[in-house]
Design an enzyme around this catalytic site. Structure first.
Site, mmCIF file in Angstrom:
data_model
loop_
_atom_site.group_PDB
_atom_site.id
_atom_site.type_symbol
_atom_site.label_atom_id
_atom_site.label_comp_id
_atom_site.label_asym_id
_atom_site.label_seq_id
_atom_site.Cartn_x
_atom_site.Cartn_y
_atom_site.Cartn_z
ATOM 1 C CD1 TRP A 353 6.054 16.118 -18.418
ATOM 2 C CD2 TRP A 353 6.388 14.488 -16.927
ATOM 3 N NE1 TRP A 353 6.990 16.558 -17.495
ATOM 4 C CE2 TRP A 353 7.209 15.587 -16.584
ATOM 5 C CE3 TRP A 353 6.428 13.346 -16.137
ATOM 6 C CZ2 TRP A 353 8.052 15.559 -15.471
ATOM 7 C CZ3 TRP A 353 7.276 13.313 -15.029
ATOM 8 C CH2 TRP A 353 8.073 14.418 -14.704
ATOM 9 C CG HIS A 354 6.694 9.650 -16.437
ATOM 10 N ND1 HIS A 354 5.425 10.092 -16.095
ATOM 11 C CD2 HIS A 354 7.380 9.582 -15.262
ATOM 12 C CE1 HIS A 354 5.360 10.263 -14.784
ATOM 13 N NE2 HIS A 354 6.529 9.968 -14.257
ATOM 14 N N GLY A 355 7.983 10.087 -20.942
ATOM 15 C CA GLY A 355 8.878 9.705 -22.027
ATOM 16 C C GLY A 355 8.151 9.429 -23.324
#
Length: 506
Positions: A353-355
């Site tokens: 989700w962060h990247g």
């Protein structure tokens, strides 16, 4: 006497329109001026509920426009689609004349899938298209050239918040809002729009039409959090980032092992001060407007375990992952091995989700594995999950947890595995501790900032509470002086360019 009021309207218009190189953030001068004007109008509309909500919603949309330009349309698309889907799910639950959470379950699931398709589809396109394109390019012997896809600021936050609203209706935990305006207000509320905290609809919705009240305690705490957030972000985080941390991470091979380690400690403080500073300001601004958000950070580097860390770090995301991923995967309901697997997968997906990067996936996998190991260790040793390590054991537990988290930041911060391994090798094989006096002489103010930041972080909670109470009791004039002093300090130490918040990229 003639007064020269020659205003460069072109310059003014340029400041008020979208500039991709200068998104509006809480610590910018433009926001502070606009917020002052906004607040005057907001409180003038105190007794006109609907007009006040409309005014805030329009300002929130403008705030997002200043961050992402025409992509503000995505905010409206998500709000409209999930408002209609939430209503449709509730209509299926009440189709028989009385409410039944399990009525027409198949249709409800289909509508929920539509919600996920819209929100996760947007995330997949804007965040992960190039990642999967690069992964699958070799299958057809293609040459990877990244597509020019702009990532709208905060898209992960408002889509997650909107998903939680629909899921809460689906689970029978919340009734849908009757007004699209109210829902647009909830999704777009500008203090938490672009970087959280992710506010649960069950906490926020009941506050929308409550009489506007800002008590002395709310106002004082709001001022304290805004001042603390500004100091953490614009003084500590930005200064050590521009003057030390970025230099180390740009090319770890140019520096000794001890410089790499200090850069890593610096980044641990930078990301905490940056993100918790934003959360503090968001919560503080919301309080000044009469709304209460849950805390998003609780001294995370004081944690005695990785489990404890995720109870203290980005708390709203931790709760979202728990409620919508971990529990949906089965939680702890299917035995120990499945529980460990669910923890691992939750954090793996949380990392993704962060990247769209393998580095983020490794970061999430390390945290997921550590959560499973810690849970297994407690189970084998028969330790109560609620029991916290204390005394000398607690000290070493904090030390170990802190350094594990710092180690994981290597993968989180670096843009490539090559730089991550270079940093690890440098720290492990070319430490050169004898260079410490030279580093101190060359980066005295940076090192002092890092020390001050960590000392403030590790102060007892009681000290923070006393500071907050002291600010709350200050007369209004002295509160204004305090804010002015912090802004003056920011002006003295800030770099020439405004540093965006780290979590804007997520």
């Amino acid at each position: 006497m003639d007064i020269d009021l020659d205003i460069d309207w072109g310059l003014v218009l340029g400041e008020l329109t979208y500039n991709p190189k200068s998104p509006m953030i809480f610590s910018s001068g433009l926001f502070l001026w606009l917020f002052a004007i906004f607040s005057l109008i907001y409180f003038c509309l105190k007794r006109t509920d609907t007009i006040r909500i409309l005014f805030v919603t329009l300002f929130s949309y403008y705030f997002y426009y200043k961050s992402s330009g025409v992509y503000v349309a995505l905010l409206f698309v998500v709000s409209l689609s999930d408002f209609l889907i939430g209503r449709a799910i509730y209509n299926r639950q009440t189709a028989g004349g009385s409410w039944d959470k399990d009525a027409n379950k198949g249709q409800q699931r289909l509508l929920l899938c539509c919600c996920l398709l819209v929100n996760l589809g947007l995330l997949a396109y804007f965040k992960y298209t190039n990642f999967f394109y690069e992964v699958f390019c070799p299958l057809w012997n293609g040459r990877f050239e990244p597509l020019d896809i702009f990532l709208p600021v905060g898209i992960s936050f408002f889509t997650f918040q909107s998903i939680s609203y629909v899921v809460s209706i689906y689970r029978g935990q919340l009734k849908p809002l009757d007004s699209l305006l109210d829902y647009a207000f909830y999704v777009s509320f500008f203090p938490q729009l672009v970087a959280g905290p992710i506010v649960d609809a069950r906490d926020f919705v009941p506050q929308i039409h409550k009489p506007l009240t800002v008590t002395d305690e709310m106002f004082g705490r709001g001022v304290f959090l805004i001042v603390a957030g500004l100091f953490k972000k614009a003084v500590i985080s930005d200064y050590i980032s521009v003057n030390f941390v970025e230099r180390i991470f740009d090319d770890p091979t140019l520096y000794s092992g001890i410089e790499n380690l200090l850069g890593l400690y610096g980044y641990a403080l930078q990301i905490y001060c940056d993100f918790s500073g934003y959360s503090d300001m968001a919560i503080g601004i919301a309080l000044l407007l009469g709304f209460k958000f849950p805390d998003n950070f609780n001294s995370p580097y004081k944690s005695t375990s990785v489990t404890d860390f995720w109870r203290r770090w980005h708390i709203s995301l931790s709760h979202w992952l728990r409620d919508h991923l971990y529990i949906s995967l089965g939680g702890n309901r299917h035995g120990k091995v499945r529980t460990y697997f669910n923890l691992f997968m939750t954090m793996l997906l949380g990392g993704f989700w962060h990247g769209a990067s393998w580095n983020f996936i490794v970061w999430g996998a390390l945290h997921g594995a550590a959560l499973g190991v810690h849970k297994a260790f407690r189970s084998i040793c028969g330790i109560d999950p609620k029991q916290q390590a204390k005394g000398i054991v607690g000290f070493f537990a904090r030390l170990l947890t802190f350094h594990f988290v710092v180690f994981c930041w290597i993968f989180f911060r670096n843009t490539s595995f090559e730089h991550s391994w270079q940093m690890i090798i440098k720290i492990g094989t070319e430490f050169n501790a004898e260079l410490l006096p030279q580093i101190w002489d060359g980066y005295t103010l940076v090192m002092c900032m890092i020390i001050v930041g960590f000392v403030l972080h590790f102060l007892p909670d009681r000290a923070t509470e006393l500071c907050q109470k002291a600010v709350t009791k200050l007369p209004l004039v002295l509160k204004a002086v305090l804010v002015t002093a912090v802004i003056y300090l920011i002006i003295q130490v800030k770099s020439s360019d405004i540093q965006p918040f780290i979590y804007f990229q997520f």
